[in-house]
Each structure stands twice: as structure tokens, then as C-alpha cells.
Design a protein around this motif. Structure first.
Motif, PDB file in Angstrom:
ATOM      1  N   GLN A 184       0.846  -1.190   0.000  1.00 26.50           N
ATOM      2  CA  GLN A 184       0.000   0.000   0.000  1.00 26.50           C
ATOM      3  C   GLN A 184       0.884   1.242   0.000  1.00 26.50           C
ATOM      4  O   GLN A 184       1.970   1.242   0.585  1.00 26.50           O
ATOM      5  N   TYR A 185       0.405   2.295  -0.613  1.00 28.28           N
ATOM      6  CA  TYR A 185       1.112   3.583  -0.621  1.00 28.28           C
ATOM      7  C   TYR A 185       0.116   4.699  -0.369  1.00 28.28           C
ATOM      8  O   TYR A 185      -1.053   4.583  -0.701  1.00 28.28           O
ATOM      9  N   THR A 186       0.617   5.792   0.206  1.00 31.49           N
ATOM     10  CA  THR A 186      -0.197   6.995   0.311  1.00 31.49           C
ATOM     11  C   THR A 186       0.682   8.182  -0.068  1.00 31.49           C
ATOM     12  O   THR A 186       1.824   7.993  -0.477  1.00 31.49           O
ATOM     13  N   ARG A 187       0.153   9.394   0.034  1.00 29.52           N
ATOM     14  CA  ARG A 187       0.953  10.549  -0.339  1.00 29.52           C
ATOM     15  C   ARG A 187       2.136  10.733   0.601  1.00 29.52           C
ATOM     16  O   ARG A 187       2.056  10.292   1.752  1.00 29.52           O
ATOM     17  N   PRO A 188       3.236  11.328   0.186  1.00 29.11           N
ATOM     18  CA  PRO A 188       3.463  11.982  -1.108  1.00 29.11           C
ATOM     19  C   PRO A 188       3.845  10.989  -2.215  1.00 29.11           C
ATOM     20  O   PRO A 188       4.316   9.889  -1.906  1.00 29.11           O
ATOM     21  N   PRO A 189       3.673  11.372  -3.474  1.00 30.44           N
ATOM     22  CA  PRO A 189       3.996  10.476  -4.587  1.00 30.44           C
ATOM     23  C   PRO A 189       5.488  10.177  -4.680  1.00 30.44           C
ATOM     24  O   PRO A 189       5.881   9.140  -5.214  1.00 30.44           O
ATOM     25  N   GLU A 190       6.310  11.085  -4.161  1.00 37.44           N
ATOM     26  CA  GLU A 190       7.745  10.798  -4.106  1.00 37.44           C
ATOM     27  C   GLU A 190       8.277  11.225  -2.755  1.00 37.44           C
ATOM     28  O   GLU A 190       7.972  12.307  -2.259  1.00 37.44           O
ATOM     29  N   TYR A 191       9.026  10.321  -2.106  1.00 42.83           N
ATOM     30  CA  TYR A 191       9.596  10.628  -0.802  1.00 42.83           C
ATOM     31  C   TYR A 191      11.060  10.199  -0.811  1.00 42.83           C
ATOM     32  O   TYR A 191      11.358   9.026  -1.087  1.00 42.83           O
ATOM     33  N   SER A 195       9.658   6.538  -5.401  1.00 41.08           N
ATOM     34  CA  SER A 195       8.364   6.861  -6.008  1.00 41.08           C
ATOM     35  C   SER A 195       7.329   5.793  -5.740  1.00 41.08           C
ATOM     36  O   SER A 195       7.655   4.614  -5.596  1.00 41.08           O
ATOM     37  N   VAL A 196       6.087   6.219  -5.716  1.00 45.04           N
ATOM     38  CA  VAL A 196       4.956   5.299  -5.667  1.00 45.04           C
ATOM     39  C   VAL A 196       4.852   4.652  -7.060  1.00 45.04           C
ATOM     40  O   VAL A 196       5.021   5.343  -8.061  1.00 45.04           O
ATOM     41  N   GLU A 198       3.966   3.691 -10.582  1.00 43.94           N
ATOM     42  CA  GLU A 198       3.212   4.478 -11.574  1.00 43.94           C
ATOM     43  C   GLU A 198       1.767   3.991 -11.726  1.00 43.94           C
ATOM     44  O   GLU A 198       0.832   4.781 -11.786  1.00 43.94           O
ATOM     45  N   LEU A 201      -1.067   5.451  -9.783  1.00 43.85           N
ATOM     46  CA  LEU A 201      -1.462   6.834 -10.063  1.00 43.85           C
ATOM     47  C   LEU A 201      -2.259   6.924 -11.362  1.00 43.85           C
ATOM     48  O   LEU A 201      -2.713   7.987 -11.748  1.00 43.85           O
TER      49      LEU A 201
END
Ligand code: 6GU
Length: 244
Positions: A184-191, A195-196, A198, A201
Motif C-alpha cells: 500500500q502507498y499513500t501521499r506523497p507520490p515521491e519521498y 516513487s509510488v 506508476e 497513479l
């Protein structure tokens, strides 16, 4: 659902029962959890709950009388409330192994009595003539059944309808589907440059669902291949796995 827990250490439960899921479950009143100290069911001056083992050996053994009397008192209090006999579950390392399936089985009951074993053991007459079930939460030794009772109660209570925010959240869980969960991922799209994926998104729900299934399958293959034998796999799942 009502759960009665018999323990010599009731204070261990206070914090857990007043937090998050238990708190919500009991506030909404579809779940009632009572913690009893079975030392209160002794009649001697020293409130003796344990004694030396017959035949010798290290450690003490829990006496049968306080446990029988405590269970009896609970059953008398709840008499007539249900038609099914109440499961009396002893938590001990000798029990059958706890799993999501056992949790689901227990969640169908309206009342459970959990007995927390302690010291070196419990008089075998409790096992044979009082408990209707014996459960272990894993192949390791805990100093008492309290933590195990909390584990069992948590896994069961969250399956009671209406306890979780939405009933779907329990269905998607690892083990409910027979597979480990997808990442699972949440914001931010890049940390920090990470990156989350693609695909998440993209807004394309069909592609996202396929990616998640694939991730769940690969992760299960890598970490818990034993689960795949029992999982419900489609032909497409099997094709994907055979390529790995
Ligand atoms: Cl239920 N009790 C104890 N004492 N140890 C355990 C357990 C239970 N399950 C795994 N280890």
C-alpha cells in the motif's frame, strides 16, 4: 457478542480494552468484554489458586476449584441468554493452533469464555472436564495465557459485524483471502527519491486490481509459499505464478 476472560492478572487487560477497536466495539454495545480475577473464587484465607504438582517437579499447577466455580458463576449469570452451549477456551501452548479460520469460527458464537493458564500448567481436570477447546497462538512459550487471550479476542472481535468501519475491510485482509496483502502507498507520490508505483497513479481500476493481485501472489510465493497450497487461485493466478 459477550466474552468473559478468567485471569489472575486482570490489570493486564485494561489498556488494551480501552484502546481503538475494543473501545469502539464495546462502546457500540455489540460487544461486551468482562475480565474476572478467578482468585475471587477461592475460599481459604490465603486465596490459594495454585499448588505443587503431584509426582513432583518444578513449578506450580493451577488448582481446579476456582476455575470451575468461576465458569459456573458466569454460566449461571447468563443462563437462558443463548441456546448453544458456551465455548470454554483454555489458552495454552498445548492447544490447537489459532488462525484466521479459527477466529471466524469463534466470531459466529454469541458468548465465549477464555481461561488464561499460568505457571507450569493447569490441573488436567480443567482441560478434560471444563474446557471445551484449547488454543495456542503459536509455537513459542509465553509466561501466561493473557497475551494470547488478547490476541484471540482482538482477532475475533474485529470480525463481529458492525465493529470495523466497513465490513469490506476484514474481507480483504491477509489470510482472509489466503494470500498476503499487496503493498500500500499513500501521499506523497515521491519521498526521498522513492516513487509510488506508476500504475497506482493511473486511475485505471482494472489495471490497478490486476497489479495488486500479482503483487499479493508474488509476495506470498516469496514469503509464505505454504499459503499458496490452500489459497483460492484462478487459472490466471496459476499462469502468473508459473512464470516466476
Ligand atoms: Cl495460549 N499460552 C502460553 N502460555 N504460551 C503460548 C500460548 C498460550 N500460545 C503460544 N504460546
Amino acid at each position: 457478542m459477550r466474552i468473559d476472560i478468567l485471569t489472575l492478572f486482570p490489570e493486564m487487560f485494561a489498556c488494551v480494552l480501552n484502546t481503538a477497536i475494543f473501545k469502539r466495539a464495546t462502546e457500540r454495545e455489540n460487544v461486551r468484554i468482562n475480565v474476572h480475577n478467578f482468585r475471587e473464587y477461592t475460599h481459604d484465607r490465603h486465596h490459594t489458586v495454585d499448588d505443587y504438582p503431584y509426582g513432583g517437579g518444578a513449578g506450580m499447577v493451577l488448582k481446579p476449584e476456582p476455575l470451575f466455580e468461576a465458569v459456573d458463576a458466569i454460566k449461571t449469570e447468563t443462563q437462558g441468554e443463548g441456546v448453544q452451549p458456551v465455548p470454554v477456551i483454555l489458552l495454552s501452548p498445548q492447544g490447537r493452533l489459532f488462525s484466521q479460520q479459527v477466529a471466524a469460527e469463534l466470531a459466529r458464537q454469541s458468548h465465549l469464555i477464555l481461561i488464561c493458564g499460568h505457571y507450569e500448567g493447569v490441573d488436567e481436570r480443567v482441560v478434560e472436564h471444563l474446557a471445551t477447546d484449547e488454543i495456542s497462538i503459536g509455537d513459542y512459550v509465553l509466561s501466561g495465557g493473557e497475551l494470547a487471550a488478547m490476541v484471540v479476542a482482538d482477532a475475533v472481535v474485529r470480525l463481529v459485524p458492525g465493529v470495523l468501519g466497513s465490513d469490506v475491510s476484514a474481507i480483504d485482509d491477509s489470510y482472509a483471502t489466503g494470500l498476503l496483502e499487496y503493498p500500500q502507498y499513500t501521499r506523497p507520490p515521491e519521498y526521498q527519491g522513492w516513487s509510488v508505483p506508476e500504475v497506482l497513479l493511473s486511475g485505471n481500476h482494472a489495471i490497478i486490481a490486476r497489479w495488486r493481485r500479482e503483487q499479493a501472489l508474488f509476495r506470498t510465493l516469496k514469503r509464505r509459499p505454504d499459503l499458496l497450497d490452500r489459497a483460492n487461485l484462478s487459472e490466471q493466478d496459476k499462469r502468473l505464478l508459473s512464470k516466476k
